[in-house]
Design a protein around this motif. Sequence first.
Motif, PDB file in Angstrom:
ATOM      1  N   ASP A 161      -8.395  -2.288 -15.216  1.00  0.00           N
ATOM      2  CA  ASP A 161      -7.738  -3.459 -15.795  1.00  0.00           C
ATOM      3  C   ASP A 161      -8.781  -4.503 -16.196  1.00  0.00           C
ATOM      4  O   ASP A 161      -8.708  -5.092 -17.286  1.00  0.00           O
ATOM      5  CB  ASP A 161      -6.757  -4.055 -14.789  1.00  0.00           C
ATOM      6  CG  ASP A 161      -5.959  -5.214 -15.375  1.00  0.00           C
ATOM      7  OD1 ASP A 161      -4.967  -4.950 -16.070  1.00  0.00           O
ATOM      8  OD2 ASP A 161      -6.342  -6.371 -15.133  1.00  0.00           O
TER       9      ASP A 161
ATOM     10  N   SER B 212       5.201  -0.820  -6.071  1.00  0.00           N
ATOM     11  CA  SER B 212       4.778  -1.226  -7.412  1.00  0.00           C
ATOM     12  C   SER B 212       5.138  -2.682  -7.685  1.00  0.00           C
ATOM     13  O   SER B 212       4.372  -3.404  -8.339  1.00  0.00           O
ATOM     14  CB  SER B 212       5.414  -0.316  -8.468  1.00  0.00           C
ATOM     15  OG  SER B 212       6.834  -0.358  -8.373  1.00  0.00           O
ATOM     16  N   GLN B 213       6.281  -3.127  -7.194  1.00  0.00           N
ATOM     17  CA  GLN B 213       6.651  -4.528  -7.375  1.00  0.00           C
ATOM     18  C   GLN B 213       5.888  -5.417  -6.406  1.00  0.00           C
ATOM     19  O   GLN B 213       5.411  -6.497  -6.774  1.00  0.00           O
ATOM     20  CB  GLN B 213       8.161  -4.721  -7.182  1.00  0.00           C
ATOM     21  CG  GLN B 213       8.605  -6.182  -7.291  1.00  0.00           C
ATOM     22  CD  GLN B 213      10.096  -6.340  -7.427  1.00  0.00           C
ATOM     23  OE1 GLN B 213      10.774  -5.520  -8.051  1.00  0.00           O
ATOM     24  NE2 GLN B 213      10.636  -7.393  -6.840  1.00  0.00           N
TER      25      GLN B 213
ATOM     26  N   ASN C  14      -0.991  -6.998 -18.532  1.00  0.00           N
ATOM     27  CA  ASN C  14      -1.998  -6.246 -17.783  1.00  0.00           C
ATOM     28  C   ASN C  14      -1.822  -4.758 -18.043  1.00  0.00           C
ATOM     29  O   ASN C  14      -0.782  -4.307 -18.539  1.00  0.00           O
ATOM     30  CB  ASN C  14      -1.867  -6.532 -16.284  1.00  0.00           C
ATOM     31  CG  ASN C  14      -0.542  -6.036 -15.718  1.00  0.00           C
ATOM     32  OD1 ASN C  14      -0.434  -4.908 -15.259  1.00  0.00           O
ATOM     33  ND2 ASN C  14       0.485  -6.893 -15.768  1.00  0.00           N
TER      34      ASN C  14
ATOM     35  N   LEU D 132       0.945 -11.152 -10.834  1.00  0.00           N
ATOM     36  CA  LEU D 132       1.208 -10.635 -12.173  1.00  0.00           C
ATOM     37  C   LEU D 132       2.677 -10.738 -12.552  1.00  0.00           C
ATOM     38  O   LEU D 132       3.027 -10.637 -13.727  1.00  0.00           O
ATOM     39  CB  LEU D 132       0.733  -9.184 -12.280  1.00  0.00           C
ATOM     40  CG  LEU D 132      -0.779  -8.985 -12.086  1.00  0.00           C
ATOM     41  CD1 LEU D 132      -1.129  -7.496 -12.090  1.00  0.00           C
ATOM     42  CD2 LEU D 132      -1.561  -9.727 -13.165  1.00  0.00           C
TER      43      LEU D 132
ATOM     44  N   LYS E  26      -0.549  -9.905  -6.545  1.00  0.00           N
ATOM     45  CA  LYS E  26      -1.631 -10.255  -7.461  1.00  0.00           C
ATOM     46  C   LYS E  26      -1.235 -11.344  -8.449  1.00  0.00           C
ATOM     47  O   LYS E  26      -2.030 -11.704  -9.324  1.00  0.00           O
ATOM     48  CB  LYS E  26      -2.092  -8.998  -8.215  1.00  0.00           C
ATOM     49  CG  LYS E  26      -2.725  -7.976  -7.296  1.00  0.00           C
ATOM     50  CD  LYS E  26      -3.269  -6.801  -8.059  1.00  0.00           C
ATOM     51  CE  LYS E  26      -4.009  -5.888  -7.103  1.00  0.00           C
ATOM     52  NZ  LYS E  26      -5.134  -6.569  -6.428  1.00  0.00           N
TER      53      LYS E  26
ATOM     54  N   SER F  60      -0.494  -2.104 -13.906  1.00  0.00           N
ATOM     55  CA  SER F  60       0.718  -1.391 -13.490  1.00  0.00           C
ATOM     56  C   SER F  60       0.814  -0.022 -14.151  1.00  0.00           C
ATOM     57  O   SER F  60       1.284   0.943 -13.541  1.00  0.00           O
ATOM     58  CB  SER F  60       1.960  -2.218 -13.814  1.00  0.00           C
ATOM     59  OG  SER F  60       2.012  -2.507 -15.204  1.00  0.00           O
TER      60      SER F  60
ATOM     61  N   LEU G 131       2.291  -6.124  -7.562  1.00  0.00           N
ATOM     62  CA  LEU G 131       2.236  -7.027  -8.720  1.00  0.00           C
ATOM     63  C   LEU G 131       2.539  -8.464  -8.299  1.00  0.00           C
ATOM     64  O   LEU G 131       1.939  -9.414  -8.819  1.00  0.00           O
ATOM     65  CB  LEU G 131       3.212  -6.567  -9.794  1.00  0.00           C
ATOM     66  CG  LEU G 131       2.873  -5.253 -10.503  1.00  0.00           C
ATOM     67  CD1 LEU G 131       3.928  -4.917 -11.535  1.00  0.00           C
ATOM     68  CD2 LEU G 131       1.496  -5.307 -11.153  1.00  0.00           C
ATOM     69  N   GLU G 132       3.467  -8.635  -7.368  1.00  0.00           N
ATOM     70  CA  GLU G 132       3.751  -9.969  -6.839  1.00  0.00           C
ATOM     71  C   GLU G 132       2.545 -10.505  -6.079  1.00  0.00           C
ATOM     72  O   GLU G 132       2.189 -11.682  -6.200  1.00  0.00           O
ATOM     73  CB  GLU G 132       4.977  -9.924  -5.918  1.00  0.00           C
ATOM     74  CG  GLU G 132       6.291  -9.733  -6.643  1.00  0.00           C
ATOM     75  CD  GLU G 132       7.473  -9.755  -5.695  1.00  0.00           C
ATOM     76  OE1 GLU G 132       7.247  -9.744  -4.461  1.00  0.00           O
ATOM     77  OE2 GLU G 132       8.623  -9.795  -6.172  1.00  0.00           O
TER      78      GLU G 132
ATOM     79  N   SER H  14       6.269  -9.018 -16.125  1.00  0.00           N
ATOM     80  CA  SER H  14       4.918  -9.563 -16.322  1.00  0.00           C
ATOM     81  C   SER H  14       4.801 -10.226 -17.697  1.00  0.00           C
ATOM     82  O   SER H  14       4.085 -11.216 -17.854  1.00  0.00           O
ATOM     83  CB  SER H  14       3.873  -8.454 -16.175  1.00  0.00           C
ATOM     84  OG  SER H  14       3.988  -7.504 -17.219  1.00  0.00           O
TER      85      SER H  14
ATOM     86  N   LEU I 203       9.076  -3.707 -14.722  1.00  0.00           N
ATOM     87  CA  LEU I 203       7.996  -4.546 -14.211  1.00  0.00           C
ATOM     88  C   LEU I 203       7.138  -5.090 -15.350  1.00  0.00           C
ATOM     89  O   LEU I 203       6.622  -6.212 -15.266  1.00  0.00           O
ATOM     90  CB  LEU I 203       7.135  -3.751 -13.223  1.00  0.00           C
ATOM     91  CG  LEU I 203       7.838  -3.336 -11.926  1.00  0.00           C
ATOM     92  CD1 LEU I 203       6.932  -2.441 -11.089  1.00  0.00           C
ATOM     93  CD2 LEU I 203       8.248  -4.567 -11.114  1.00  0.00           C
ATOM     94  N   TYR I 204       6.979  -4.307 -16.408  1.00  0.00           N
ATOM     95  CA  TYR I 204       6.208  -4.774 -17.573  1.00  0.00           C
ATOM     96  C   TYR I 204       6.909  -5.975 -18.210  1.00  0.00           C
ATOM     97  O   TYR I 204       6.251  -6.958 -18.584  1.00  0.00           O
ATOM     98  CB  TYR I 204       6.057  -3.649 -18.596  1.00  0.00           C
ATOM     99  CG  TYR I 204       5.372  -4.088 -19.867  1.00  0.00           C
ATOM    100  CD1 TYR I 204       3.984  -4.171 -19.942  1.00  0.00           C
ATOM    101  CD2 TYR I 204       6.121  -4.448 -20.994  1.00  0.00           C
ATOM    102  CE1 TYR I 204       3.352  -4.596 -21.109  1.00  0.00           C
ATOM    103  CE2 TYR I 204       5.502  -4.862 -22.159  1.00  0.00           C
ATOM    104  CZ  TYR I 204       4.111  -4.935 -22.214  1.00  0.00           C
ATOM    105  OH  TYR I 204       3.500  -5.360 -23.360  1.00  0.00           O
TER     106      TYR I 204
END
Length: 466
Positions: free
Chosen positions: A160, A376-377, A249, A385, A383, A252, A380-381, A242, A238-239
């Motif tokens: 990334d 996966s969620q 990003n 994102l 970080k 993911s 992202l939370e 974000s 999730l995309y």
Amino acid sequence: MSESIARSKIGAKLDKYFHKIFNPSHIAYTIFFFIEVLALILFFFLGATSLGNVGLYLATTFSLSFIVLMFLGINSKFDRFLFTKSLDQHKVLIFVGSLGISALIVLLYFLFGSSTQIPIQFLGWDYILPGFFIVLYFGWNMAQIFFLRTSFVNISESLDNKVLSHRGSNRIKIFSMVFLILAVLVPVLAQLGTYFSFISFFEPQPPDYSLESLWWFNGWNIAMYIIIFLISYRLIFLYIKSMKNDTYNVFSSIFYILVWIIIWYRSFSFINSFRSVTQAVGIDAFRAVIDVLLMIFTAILVIRGLGNRTFRFKIFNSNNLAFFLFAFTLIYIEGQIVMITGAGSISGTYTSRSQVNLTNNFMVLLITIVFYWIYSQYILEKKGLIVKKLFKQEEVIHIVSDFKNYLINSGALESNKISDWEFQNYLRSKKLIGEQGENSGEQERKDLDISNVPLDLDDSTETKDS
């Protein structure tokens, strides 16, 4: 000279990756370990229920012996006896002594500690030992994805940063979309390739030309496309989150592809094990040799993987860690053998290693899918994102403290309007910090410096974001 340097470098790498099991100081113990592994594999292929207890006894004895050596290895005073470069008399006497003591202890347990001889039946060797070995076998396999997650996160972070570094906002959006499309296509194309590459292996085989394997293979492909749809939906969901957060990003998408590799491997291993169960494939002698090699290879992988995760504990050092790995691996191997030969009061449930693999891969596959859906969620939370729905206790304190400092620095609130003592009371009233005693004024003053509270998302209780 150069040859000796090359050998030294190779030896150092082997010691690093396999925790000294191939080092001259440990090679004698490694030989003893593999002799026991081969003995267990022999019982596995004989498959006789009468040998189940013998295999259980030997695995328990050798494991206990290695545990004894592990504790001896904690004290550096034993290093000159345990870890000499050759197989001298001290090393032999210590190993034989630990093996003899372990054999006697386990023998007494087997003779006088069965479930029919002690008040608490569950503690009988015929229940607790085979049950523990089976649980450890499945437990280690099911925990693999949780151990792999750190590597997956690091790889995703690294890529990334490389892909999106020094790029404008528009190019970041384009790259994130390209990687999203790529992540969605990879599983679909991989599944198509798997279908056309391996369908011939599942077609009717002599002598009965049964269509059962082919039906299952087709059904497995349909099920995999359903799984691909579900987890791809999760990725796209999730995309979009974000995107709304303006934190485009490729993290993911890369993480999704890495997890999918595990899902594909486990799912294909599952259907391939099913083929081995329903069809008499290949020459039995050839399959037996392959199974032996796979079990030995698995033993080495377990040593490698477990060692990387246990070295952090103070009880282990660079020398005695190998003994723990030997003990664990023997229990791991015996766990799947018990399910075939049976042992104690547990009868053999399976007739072949393929059946054990069938169950194991199915369970690991389910856990990996559930893991991805939840983790996966979460990652992202963590970080930042995507927008968080839940905050940790320390995070709430950190945010409130930062907001207080923001109000003071912006002139909206004078610093003398709210003292640190009042601020501390406010946090206490919201149950964000614990109660303090009357004589803890000094401790309270230390606790007031919370503007730089370290955030650790793994070790604290969650508090809902109001």
